[in-house]
Design an enzyme around this catalytic site. Structure first.
Site: not given
Length: 178
Positions: A120, A37
């Protein structure tokens, strides 16, 4: 108490590409692909009443769908690396969505996030990995690319407080405009 954060889900096709990066580094605890995620805002341990306030505040977010494009790999921690990640290229829609989450959460009384937002996807958590070995791992994967995607929603995730890397549970999902 719930440990909460907001984020964007990574579709299975992109997760498959990210999972190819797994392996080749001792001391790495790899995140399972179904738990990939992009965190928008870490919230932390919250009581049920505050969790309800957060869910309600997030329901008022009306933003366009967010384009997500991967941009290389990296490590957090400098000379004492503690995590590997796939970078996400900057996008105005992503920055605006994250900033709105930050504002909403501060408005209901939560402290501001102390860390700068660095989009990220965490690939692995490191324990005892040598900086030189991490640098070598990164060099071998420097040209990493994966298909871009458009996130149609953001979610409120919960996590177990004692273990990073999942499993994560979608507590609420909020659509983004198409």
């Amino acid at each position: 108490m719930l440990r909460l954060f907001t984020g964007l889900e990574v579709p299975a096709s992109a997760g498959l590409m990210l999972s190819i990066l797994r392996g080749g580094l001792s001391g790495a605890r790899w995140v399972d692909p179904e738990n990939y995620h992009l965190t928008l805002r870490f919230i932390g341990d919250i009581d049920e009443r505050t969790a309800d306030e957060i869910a309600d505040a997030l329901s008022r977010v009306h933003r366009p769908a967010v384009p997500v494009r991967f941009s290389g790999v990296g490590a957090f921690g400098g000379t004492r690396p503690h995590a590997l990640y796939a970078g996400i290229a900057p996008a105005p829609e992503l920055a605006e969505l994250q900033a709105e989450h930050e504002r909403l959460l501060q408005r209901i009384g939560l402290p501001s996030e102390g860390r700068k937002f660095t989009p990220h996807v965490t690939l692995a958590y490191l324990r005892g990995a040598r900086a030189g070995e991490v640098a070598h791992w990164l060099d071998l994967r420097a040209g990493f690319t994966a298909p871009a995607f458009v996130a149609p929603r953001f979610v409120l995730f919960s996590a177990r407080s004692n273990v990073g890397g999942g499993p994560y549970v979608v507590e609420e999902a909020y659509p983004l405009a198409g």
